[in-house]
Every structure is written in structure tokens, then in C-alpha cells.
Design an enzyme around this catalytic site. Structure first.
Site, PDB file in Angstrom:
ATOM      1  N   SER A 116       0.856  -1.177   0.000  1.00 51.20           N
ATOM      2  CA  SER A 116       0.000   0.000   0.000  1.00 51.20           C
ATOM      3  C   SER A 116       0.890   1.223   0.000  1.00 51.20           C
ATOM      4  CB  SER A 116      -0.905   0.018   1.239  1.00 51.20           C
ATOM      5  OG  SER A 116      -1.773   1.138   1.227  1.00 51.20           O
ATOM      6  N   ARG A 365      -0.322  -4.106  -6.982  1.00 50.56           N
ATOM      7  CA  ARG A 365      -1.502  -4.731  -6.393  1.00 50.56           C
ATOM      8  C   ARG A 365      -2.746  -4.028  -6.898  1.00 50.56           C
ATOM      9  NH1 ARG A 365      -4.978  -7.807  -4.921  1.00 50.56           N
ATOM     10  NH2 ARG A 365      -5.175  -8.795  -2.872  1.00 50.56           N
ATOM     11  N   THR A 401      -7.027   1.237   4.762  1.00 46.73           N
ATOM     12  CA  THR A 401      -6.562   0.451   5.907  1.00 46.73           C
ATOM     13  C   THR A 401      -7.436   0.697   7.130  1.00 46.73           C
ATOM     14  OG1 THR A 401      -4.284   0.520   5.081  1.00 46.73           O
ATOM     15  CG2 THR A 401      -4.601  -0.073   7.382  1.00 46.73           C
ATOM     16  N   CYS A 537      -2.510 -21.770 -15.982  1.00 45.46           N
ATOM     17  CA  CYS A 537      -3.364 -21.681 -17.153  1.00 45.46           C
ATOM     18  C   CYS A 537      -3.134 -20.415 -17.960  1.00 45.46           C
ATOM     19  CB  CYS A 537      -4.819 -21.741 -16.730  1.00 45.46           C
ATOM     20  SG  CYS A 537      -5.186 -23.175 -15.736  1.00 45.46           S
ATOM     21  N   CYS A 571      -1.054  -9.585  -8.145  1.00 44.38           N
ATOM     22  CA  CYS A 571      -1.781  -8.316  -8.198  1.00 44.38           C
ATOM     23  C   CYS A 571      -3.249  -8.526  -8.566  1.00 44.38           C
ATOM     24  CB  CYS A 571      -1.111  -7.350  -9.185  1.00 44.38           C
ATOM     25  SG  CYS A 571      -1.348  -7.753 -10.929  1.00 44.38           S
ATOM     26  N   CYS A 574      -4.909  -9.549 -13.949  1.00 43.37           N
ATOM     27  CA  CYS A 574      -5.267 -10.397 -15.095  1.00 43.37           C
ATOM     28  C   CYS A 574      -6.700 -10.890 -14.960  1.00 43.37           C
ATOM     29  CB  CYS A 574      -4.298 -11.569 -15.214  1.00 43.37           C
ATOM     30  SG  CYS A 574      -4.246 -12.634 -13.747  1.00 43.37           S
TER      31      CYS A 574
END
Length: 599
Positions: A116, A365, A401, A537, A571, A574
Site C-alpha cells: 500500500s 496490487r 486500511t 493456465c 496483483c 489479469c
């Protein structure tokens, strides 16, 4: 490892076997429901796509899982999960009750997957641990100066930060969140919470009545072709009266729960951004501990949501944390958030700080941006959602947070009342705790997210960034979010990309190796490591960690998809942005992934 219960001896043997093979077999498993080409060999071999009961190689393999029981199982050792665990044990101590609380975390160490900015608002921390200063919480840098600006290609236009605007950080602290999370873990252990880093929850378990029973950790010792290795071991089951899911943004178990219990039936789809971050040691003469700098504008165009941060940390050396955030609702398929980040660092106002410095860390992220409109149903029989898994980030503040911690505390308080109620008569085997959602809607989280609900979607206008800033100035600063309407988002981020033929290619400058860098050298700084011999995959999207790429076929007459699974920094982008939505990211075999040190 796991304390005694009716399966304790077998459980310890199981965990011992898991630990023996963990270090050898840790690769990310990103799973698809289809192959990219019928002419190529099968790319995905994951059991969620190709069941083992239909694979002759698995005949005769022992598939029984050992089990253990707790009162509460928490998935995810982040701010939300640890705050929930701490609060549960605090209440148990106050009321002199025995309560077993277990936290499973996929990272090898608590905090190793945490990333973060981070500018921490200490509201929830002060509620949870009032004497945090005396206990040595690593909040070493109080904010002393705020800067906000609009960037053009060569110039910086200062924008005043008026009192009450989201970017006013008076009273907040600049932190290395991984270090803060590690400290929270220490506080939890002191109270008797059982922490199990390196054990990834891979499956939700259900009672016969459909309520959540607990979770199972993932199997270990599976080859890339999907067959069992000689060291194959089944994962372990952890059963609980209630299970809290605090996996972080876009949790893979939460995705299953959304469908299982229709938790998103009455809210908008979640929207996301990708955040990329670096740590630099800079020239001490340029170091201003406590300064925060935020910017919008260049290198993004007005219709691409995003911005930057640069924080001067007081950690015993001239350290700065800098990062770039790009909304994943961007439309141009040629856009690369990583390269935009590298290009941004060459702006004169940024480069002047970094010149002569040394980059020491990198990470990335996904983060939630849906806010109030995208909050799902938080409770279901046997479980609750907490933290960034459902998504409580205050987008204009770029802070989540404090809200994540508070949600964990609220869930803990609601769960404790039900678990310790001696007269409780539950209709399901797994406890249903609607009181958590009721408490959430009465809390300051709900009020805070409601007040800023229209700021992010206000950017969806012809003027983009500038129209959104005008809206924020008028309706948030003056009315504090009390306007009698709620704007909507544009839908799934995966649906926003335009065809490449309708977009202008973006030419990015080559990295100079001093200020800007290539992706491979950046991933190397994240400490990411996975064993390659494990099922994974294909994907049909760009990656921010060198995972997916097309390479020439050996025959020279085409291209094939190559997956460099060992480079996955978890992250989740995708899974979020892929236009075909054929990716289902799942956890590695425990302890794999990045090894962030205070990111």
C-alpha cells in the site's frame, strides 16, 4: 502446528508433511475454462478445470483430508483479519471466555504480501489498541506537509488543499504497511491468536445445509501436467462456527461466495485500479520527512482515471515511497500502467527528487474503487466478508486500511456475541450473523463511504478528470456528499476496452536504467519466487509482472502463449481486466509469491 482437537495427531502429521514440501512446490495457479487453441497441447491442467476423478493418473491416490476445529477461522493476515482476531481475543479476555481463533495467510511471513502507499489514518487503530504508541507501533512519520498538483508534460500546477478535502492528511501517518501488519501480527500472538503464515486457503467448505463450514488449505506436490508427485499431500480442513474472509482485493474465495449466496445481487459491480509502487533511497538534501505529494494529469489523458503519490518517510534513512494508480476502466488496449508509471517518474518535478537516488523495492496490487455503490451483502450462513475483500476503500482519500480494520472489529464484536450466547438456537450449522451488517451500516465507515460515493463516478463525463475535480469542489467540499442523488459506475472493468483498431497506439520511451526501468528488473526487486513445475493456465491480457507473453512457435509459422508463472506478484489484475473473463486466479501452494519488506 495446529493445537489439539479430535484430529490433533493426524493434523500435526499432515501439517508436517505440508511444511516439508512447501518450499519446493509454490507456483501461482491462474486457471481458465478454455484453451487458447485446439491445435496446441493442453495449457491448463488445474483440477478445477479437469477433475481428478476423471484422470487415471489419480487412481489409488489417498485423497482424505485431516481436519481441525476452531471457534473462528480468519482467511487473510492483513489489517482486517488481524484486527478481527485481536478484537475477538480482547473480548474473550474481558468476558473470561475460551475462544480459539486461527488466521491462515498465504504469504510466507505476516506482511510479506502487503502493499500500500501508505498514508494511514489512525482512527481504527486508536479504537483497537489505544496505547499503540507505547506498544511501539511503527508509525514513525506524522504528516507535516501536503502538496497536490496537476501535471502537464513539463510543468506542475499547484492546487490548494482546503480543509475538509480528501487530500488533507493532517493527523495521519506515513507508514510501510507491511511492517505495520507484522506488528499487528505480534499483538495478535500476544493475545493467543494462532497465526499460520504459508498456508493458503484454497477452498470453501460447506455443511449439508449449505452454510459455510470452514476452509481447506491447498494440496501440495502436483506437477505441471496435473499429475501427483511422489510428495503429494492433501491440504487440511479447518472448521469453525464462523469464518471471516479477509483475503484482500478481489479474493478468489470471495468470488465463489458472491455466486454461492448471490451477495452482489443488490449492488453495482466492483470497479478496480492497479497500484504500482517503488521504494527509493534518495539524496538526503532532497529528503523532507512527513511530506506527502499527490498529482493527477500527465502522463494520463483526461479520460483515464489515475494519479500518483510520493511520500517522504522517516525510517532512519532518506527513504521515499512513490507510486502510480491507474483505474482499470481504461479503454485503450495499448495503455500499459507499468510504463505510464515509469514515464511519470521523468516529469521534472519528480525526477528532481529521484536523481542520484537508488531504487530498492518494487511491487503492484489491485485495489477496489467501487466504494459505496459496490458494497455487497456482507453476511451469509457461516461467514462474513471483511476488509478489502468486499471493498471499503475511500477512493478520493486513497485510504482503506482504517476502514478495513474497523470492519474486522465490527465483525469480531458481532461474532463474539453469537458464539458465546449460551441460549443461541441457530437455524444453520454455520452461524448466520446479520448483526454485523447492521453494525456496519451504523458505523463511521458507512457514513464516510456514503459522503464520497459520487466522487469516483463523477469522472465519467466529457471533461473527465477536470469535470470530476469541479464536481468534487462543489458537491463534496460544500455539501459534504449530501446531494440527493447517487451516480453510477460504468460497469465491469473487463467490458471497457475498445478494439485496438479504434485506438491510438502509445509509444513509450525506453527505460534509462536510472530513473525508469524494465519490467523484469522490477519484478526481481519484489522478491517474487514460485516453483515452475505446477499447474497453471493461459490468459489473454497484459500482465504487470511478466507472466503472460506471446512467443514465436518453434516452427516459425505463428505465435504461442507462454506463461512465466514464477513472475506472478499476485496483483490479480489479469483476473479483473481480461476482456474474455476466462481467468480464475487461485492461490499458489502456500508461501509463494512476492516477498515484500515493508511495502
Amino acid at each position: 502446528m495446529f493445537p489439539a482437537c479430535r484430529y490433533s495427531l493426524q493434523a500435526r502429521r499432515c501439517v508436517g508433511a505440508l511444511k516439508a514440501v512447501q518450499a519446493e512446490h509454490v507456483a501461482p495457479q491462474v486457471c481458465s475454462t478454455r484453451s487458447s487453441s485446439s491445435t496446441l497441447s493442453r495449457i491448463t491442467t488445474h483440477y478445477s478445470v479437469y477433475p481428478r476423478d476423471k484422470d487415471p493418473r489419480w487412481e489409488g491416490v489417498e485423497m482424505e483430508r485431516f481436519a481441525d476445529e476452531a471457534d473462528v477461522v480468519i482467511v487473510g493476515g492483513g489489517p482486517a483479519g488481524l484486527s478481527a482476531a485481536i478484537r475477538l481475543k480482547q473480548l474473550a479476555s474481558q468476558h473470561e471466555k475460551e475462544l480459539r481463533v486461527c488466521v491462515v495467510e498465504k504469504a510466507s511471513q505476516i506482511g510479506a504480501h502487503t502493499l500500500s502507499g501508505a498514508c494511514l489514518e489512525p482512527t481504527a487503530l486508536s479504537e483497537l489498541i489505544p496505547d499503540w504508541k507505547e506498544r511501539g507501533a511503527p508509525l514513525n512519520t506524522p504528516v507535516t506537509e501536503d502538496k497536490f498538483s496537476i501535471l502537464t508534460e513539463k510543468y506542475r500546477i499547484p492546487v490548494p488543499i482546503l480543509p475538509g478535502l480528501p487530500m488533507n492528511n493532517h493527523g495521519n501517518y506515513l507508514v510501510r504497511l507491511g511492517h505495520f501488519v507484522r506488528w499487528l501480527g505480534e499483538q495478535a500472538e500476544e493475545l493467543g491468536v494462532e497465526l499460520y503464515p504459508g498456508y493458503a486457503a484454497s477452498e470453501v467448505l460447506f455443511h449439508e445445509d449449505g452454510s459455510v463450514k470452514g476452509i481447506a488449505t491447498n494440496d501440495v506436490g502436483i506437477a505441471k501436467d496435473g499429475s501427483p508427485k511422489d510428495v503429494f499431500e492433501r491440504g487440511m480442513e479447518l472448521h469453525a462456527k464462523v469464518t471471516l474472509f479477509g483475503e484482500g482485493c478481489h479474493g478468489h474465495l470471495a468470488k465463489q461466495l458472491y455466486k454461492q449466496f448471490n451477495l452482489r445481487g443488490n449492488c453495482e459491480p466492483q470497479t478496480y485500479a492497479i497500484g504500482l509502487k517503488e521504494l527509493w533511497v534518495i539524496d538526503e538534501k532532497k529528503w523532507c520527512p512527513g511530506r506527502t505529494e499527490h498529482s493527477v494529469g500527465w502522463p494520463l489523458n483526461r479520460n483515464t482515471y489515475g494519479g500518483s503519490f510520493l511520500y517522504h518517510l522517516n525510517e532512519g534513512e532518506p527513504l521515499v515511497a512513490l507510486g502510480f494508480v491507474v483505474g482499470l476502466d481504461y479503454t485503450n488496449p495499448y495503455l500499459s500502467p507499468f510504463r505510464e508509471f515509469q514515464r511519470w517518474k521523468h516529469h521534472p518535478s519528480i525526477m528532481s527528487t529521484l536523481e542520484g537516488g537508488n531504487r530498492i523495492a518494487y511491487g503492484a496490487r489491485a485495489l477496489n474503487e467501487g466504494g459505496f455503490q459496490s458494497i455487497p451483502k456482507l453476511t451469509f450462513p457461516g461467514g462474513m466478508l471483511i476488509g478489502c475483500s468486499p471493498g471499503f476503500m475511500n477512493v478520493p482519500k486513497i485510504k482503506g486500511t482504517h476502514t478495513a480494520m474497523k470492519s474486522g472489529m465490527l465483525a469480531a464484536e458481532s461474532a463474539f456475541s453469537k458464539i458465546t450466547d449460551e441460549n443461541l438456537q441457530s437455524e444453520t450449522a454455520g452461524l448466520y450473523i446479520p448483526e454485523y451488517e447492521e453494525a456496519f451500516k451504523k458505523s463511521w465507515i458507512w457514513k464516510e463511504l456514503y459522503s464520497v460515493r459520487n466522487i469516483r463516478p463523477s469522472f465519467h463525463n466529457y471533461f473527465g478528470l477536470y469535470g470530476g475535480m469541479v464536481y468534487t469542489g462543489i458537491f463534496y467540499w460544500i455539501l459534504r456528499g449530501k446531494e440527493p442523488w447517487t451516480l453510477k459506475h460504468n460497469g465491469l472493468d473487463a467490458d471497457q476496452l475498445k478494439p485496438a483498431k479504434d485506438c491510438t497506439p502509445i509509444e513509450y520511451p525506453k527505460p534509462d536504467g536510472k530513473i525508469s526501468f524494465d519490467l523484469l528488473s522490477s519484478v526481481a526487486l519484489s522478491g517474487t519466487n514460485h516453483e515452475h513445475d505446477q499447474p497453471f493456465c493461459p490468459a489473454e491480457t497484459q500482465s504487470f509482472s511478466c507472466v503472460y507473453e506471446y512467443v514465436p512457435l518453434e516452427t516459425g509459422d505463428g505465435m504461442r502463449l507462454q506463461i512465466n508463472a514464477q513472475n506472478c506478484v499476485h496483483c490479480k489484475t489479469c483476473d479483473i481486466k481480461d476482456p474474455s473473463q476466462n481467468i480464475n486466479w487461485v492461490v499458489p501452494e502456500g508461501s509463494g509469491g512476492p516477498a515484500y519488506n515493508g511495502m
